[in-house]
Design a protein around this motif. Sequence first.
Motif, PDB file in Angstrom:
ATOM      1  N   PRO A  22       0.798  -1.230   0.000  1.00 17.13           N
ATOM      2  CA  PRO A  22       0.000   0.000   0.000  1.00 17.13           C
ATOM      3  C   PRO A  22       0.832   1.283   0.000  1.00 17.13           C
ATOM      4  N   LEU A  23       1.556   1.502  -1.097  1.00 12.70           N
ATOM      5  CA  LEU A  23       2.392   2.696  -1.223  1.00 12.70           C
ATOM      6  C   LEU A  23       2.062   3.408  -2.529  1.00 12.70           C
ATOM      7  N   GLU A  24       1.973   4.727  -2.471  1.00 10.52           N
ATOM      8  CA  GLU A  24       1.749   5.523  -3.675  1.00 10.52           C
ATOM      9  C   GLU A  24       3.099   5.963  -4.219  1.00 10.52           C
ATOM     10  N   MET A  25       3.470   5.479  -5.394  1.00  7.79           N
ATOM     11  CA  MET A  25       4.725   5.841  -6.037  1.00  7.79           C
ATOM     12  C   MET A  25       4.466   6.092  -7.515  1.00  7.79           C
ATOM     13  N   GLY A  26       5.442   6.712  -8.179  1.00  9.80           N
ATOM     14  CA  GLY A  26       5.361   6.913  -9.621  1.00  9.80           C
ATOM     15  C   GLY A  26       6.180   5.853 -10.336  1.00  9.80           C
ATOM     16  N   ASP A  27       7.183   6.296 -11.099  1.00  6.21           N
ATOM     17  CA  ASP A  27       8.026   5.357 -11.840  1.00  6.21           C
ATOM     18  C   ASP A  27       9.025   4.631 -10.951  1.00  6.21           C
ATOM     19  N   TYR A  28       9.399   5.268  -9.841  1.00  7.95           N
ATOM     20  CA  TYR A  28      10.453   4.716  -8.981  1.00  7.95           C
ATOM     21  C   TYR A  28       9.964   4.540  -7.549  1.00  7.95           C
ATOM     22  N   LEU A  29      10.640   3.654  -6.815  1.00  7.77           N
ATOM     23  CA  LEU A  29      10.446   3.571  -5.367  1.00  7.77           C
ATOM     24  C   LEU A  29      11.371   4.591  -4.722  1.00  7.77           C
ATOM     25  N   LYS A  30      10.789   5.546  -3.998  1.00 10.90           N
ATOM     26  CA  LYS A  30      11.599   6.566  -3.315  1.00 10.90           C
ATOM     27  C   LYS A  30      11.071   6.687  -1.886  1.00 10.90           C
ATOM     28  N   LEU A  31      11.813   6.088  -0.954  1.00  8.85           N
ATOM     29  CA  LEU A  31      11.404   6.063   0.443  1.00  8.85           C
ATOM     30  C   LEU A  31      12.179   7.107   1.238  1.00  8.85           C
ATOM     31  N   ALA A  32      11.505   7.718   2.202  1.00 12.67           N
ATOM     32  CA  ALA A  32      12.125   8.765   3.013  1.00 12.67           C
ATOM     33  C   ALA A  32      11.738   8.601   4.472  1.00 12.67           C
ATOM     34  N   PRO A  33      12.669   8.834   5.405  1.00 14.84           N
ATOM     35  CA  PRO A  33      12.385   8.642   6.832  1.00 14.84           C
ATOM     36  C   PRO A  33      11.218   9.473   7.337  1.00 14.84           C
ATOM     37  N   HIS A  34      11.136  10.744   6.899  1.00 15.23           N
ATOM     38  CA  HIS A  34      10.109  11.629   7.441  1.00 15.23           C
ATOM     39  C   HIS A  34       8.726  11.345   6.864  1.00 15.23           C
ATOM     40  N   VAL A  35       8.665  10.586   5.771  1.00 10.60           N
ATOM     41  CA  VAL A  35       7.382  10.258   5.145  1.00 10.60           C
ATOM     42  C   VAL A  35       6.972   8.818   5.450  1.00 10.60           C
ATOM     43  N   HIS A  36       7.906   7.887   5.313  1.00  8.35           N
ATOM     44  CA  HIS A  36       7.581   6.457   5.394  1.00  8.35           C
ATOM     45  C   HIS A  36       8.110   5.773   6.652  1.00  8.35           C
ATOM     46  N   GLY A  37       8.945   6.462   7.438  1.00 12.74           N
ATOM     47  CA  GLY A  37       9.487   5.856   8.653  1.00 12.74           C
ATOM     48  C   GLY A  37      10.571   4.833   8.381  1.00 12.74           C
ATOM     49  N   THR A  38      11.085   4.808   7.145  1.00  9.77           N
ATOM     50  CA  THR A  38      12.160   3.893   6.770  1.00  9.77           C
ATOM     51  C   THR A  38      13.444   4.675   6.541  1.00  9.77           C
ATOM     52  N   ASP A  39      14.534   3.961   6.262  1.00  8.52           N
ATOM     53  CA  ASP A  39      15.715   4.632   5.749  1.00  8.52           C
ATOM     54  C   ASP A  39      15.384   5.189   4.367  1.00  8.52           C
ATOM     55  N   GLY A  40      16.257   6.047   3.852  1.00  3.45           N
ATOM     56  CA  GLY A  40      16.074   6.569   2.500  1.00  3.45           C
ATOM     57  C   GLY A  40      16.503   5.518   1.484  1.00  3.45           C
ATOM     58  N   PHE A  41      15.581   5.092   0.634  1.00  2.00           N
ATOM     59  CA  PHE A  41      15.876   4.075  -0.377  1.00  2.00           C
ATOM     60  C   PHE A  41      15.355   4.510  -1.731  1.00  2.00           C
ATOM     61  N   PHE A  42      16.036   3.989  -2.760  1.00  2.00           N
ATOM     62  CA  PHE A  42      15.603   4.196  -4.140  1.00  2.00           C
ATOM     63  C   PHE A  42      15.640   2.851  -4.851  1.00  2.00           C
ATOM     64  N   ALA A  43      14.674   2.604  -5.741  1.00  2.00           N
ATOM     65  CA  ALA A  43      14.724   1.398  -6.575  1.00  2.00           C
ATOM     66  C   ALA A  43      14.014   1.645  -7.891  1.00  2.00           C
ATOM     67  N   ALA A  44      14.547   1.019  -8.927  1.00  2.00           N
ATOM     68  CA  ALA A  44      13.924   1.035 -10.242  1.00  2.00           C
ATOM     69  C   ALA A  44      13.850  -0.396 -10.744  1.00  2.00           C
ATOM     70  N   VAL A  45      12.713  -0.757 -11.344  1.00  2.00           N
ATOM     71  CA  VAL A  45      12.535  -2.093 -11.916  1.00  2.00           C
ATOM     72  C   VAL A  45      12.553  -1.977 -13.434  1.00  2.00           C
ATOM     73  N   MET A  46      13.390  -2.783 -14.066  1.00  2.00           N
ATOM     74  CA  MET A  46      13.500  -2.795 -15.526  1.00  2.00           C
ATOM     75  C   MET A  46      13.304  -4.216 -16.041  1.00  2.00           C
ATOM     76  N   ARG A  47      12.707  -4.321 -17.217  1.00  2.00           N
ATOM     77  CA  ARG A  47      12.481  -5.640 -17.808  1.00  2.00           C
ATOM     78  C   ARG A  47      13.204  -5.745 -19.141  1.00  2.00           C
ATOM     79  N   ARG A  48      13.867  -6.890 -19.320  1.00  2.00           N
ATOM     80  CA  ARG A  48      14.543  -7.132 -20.591  1.00  2.00           C
ATOM     81  C   ARG A  48      13.538  -7.687 -21.596  1.00  2.00           C
ATOM     82  N   GLN A  49      13.495  -7.077 -22.741  1.00  2.00           N
ATOM     83  CA  GLN A  49      12.498  -7.465 -23.730  1.00  2.00           C
ATOM     84  C   GLN A  49      12.769  -8.871 -24.254  1.00  2.00           C
ATOM     85  N   ALA A  50      11.706  -9.673 -24.359  1.00  2.00           N
ATOM     86  CA  ALA A  50      11.825 -10.976 -24.983  1.00  2.00           C
ATOM     87  C   ALA A  50      11.944 -10.771 -26.498  1.00  2.00           C
ATOM     88  N   PRO A  51      12.731 -11.613 -27.179  1.00  2.00           N
ATOM     89  CA  PRO A  51      12.886 -11.435 -28.625  1.00  2.00           C
ATOM     90  C   PRO A  51      11.556 -11.612 -29.351  1.00  2.00           C
TER      91      PRO A  51
END
Length: 427
Positions: free
Chosen positions: A390-419
């Motif tokens: 239950p998190l509202e995000m856009g293209d990336y995961l961007k976590l912040a202590p003052h908003v989410h109570g977690t450490d500051g984290f970033f993540a991006a998910v990419m998919r390799r195209q099948a031929p």
Amino acid sequence: MRLSPLVAASTEAVLREILRFVGPADITLSRYFRENPKLGPRERAALAEAVYAVLRNRLVYTNFSESGSGPAMRRMALLGLAETVGVESIGGLVETESQWLTRVMQIDRTTLPLALRLNLPEWLLKRLTQQFGEEGAVAFAEGLNRAAPLDLRVNTLKANREDVLSALASAQIECAATPYSPLGVRIGVKPALQHIALFQQGAIEVQDEGSQLLVQVVGAKRGEMVVDFCAGAGGKTLGLGAAMRNTGRLYAFDVSEKRLAKLKPRLARSGLSNVHPVVIAHENDAKVKRMAGKVDRVLIDAPCSGLGTLRRNPDMKWRQSPEGVQELTAKQASILAGAARLVKPGGTLVYATCSILEEENEGIVTAFLAGHAEYSLVPMSQVLAEQKIPLEMGDYLKLAPHVHGTDGFFAAVMRRQAPVTSSPAEE
């Protein structure tokens, strides 16, 4: 009860080394405790909390200490102790020190200049202001300057969260479910975990909720081949193995044999048998190249500035520099390009950091995608919905202590195209 005068003297001694910023504060503290076994548990706890208070509040304490007398490092140590245990609990104070501390601790810090109040080096405050605006930078900095809670991840191979919460509550340990991770437990007062049966049995592991969410984002499934590319001591590796239900093959790659060695006792507790630790020389090691195009999912928790973890590692803000960040971005780009070769067509690549700086995060991903047409970004909003987080995000995961109570984290998910394969009608 008042602390022994030894605590103030010891805090002063260890600060002399830590404030040289030649190595991580936690390692220096651990070594000091080994070399000074006469310090009891209460004294060690007070010393450690005082040291971290000084690291969080270094600028304002330096300013405050100018009004005192005696050795400057003792004044810094006393300010840290006054912040964490109170002036009346510090043993060995002379009357002038007690009076000075009482006066200083009554200062309204909201009236101080912004740079002092936020206790950030000038270059970092400037970067945060550029990214988030002044108001956002203040909120972010205040979140980073608070002490972090203790988060645990439930090992689903051995327990479920409800049973763990119940067992901890029965042991009079204040705890609650984390709001986002379905496997997280947040502890109030930090207990000696090594003495708790749940920990000894491998039912729980220490892991920040943000780090747990990175594992969820990878989405590892039964029977897959998965690589944790920068595994370190293996916190995320253990989470991935449990998500795979101890099936398939999970490789823990790292350039440090010493870091991977720390994974072994954790693996033994966890009950996992599908994990294969592998020491590599670099991202282009032959061991990596042999697996090119064969892996279902690759997680890269890249070496970074660590500026998202300042709640736990406040020394990082004083040890890091713009030049250091620039060197890291070159390494991050190289690691991402090297690890991307492992992913098979249709597979998933996750790039993550515990940094809050755009040049280590979006900047790296944008440049990678521009040079690798076979990869496309999967919106994080879609990934989180699939994982029922239950998190509202856009293209990336961007976590912040003052908003989410977690450490500051970033993540991006990419998919390799099948031929693209031609249909019989097209041939």
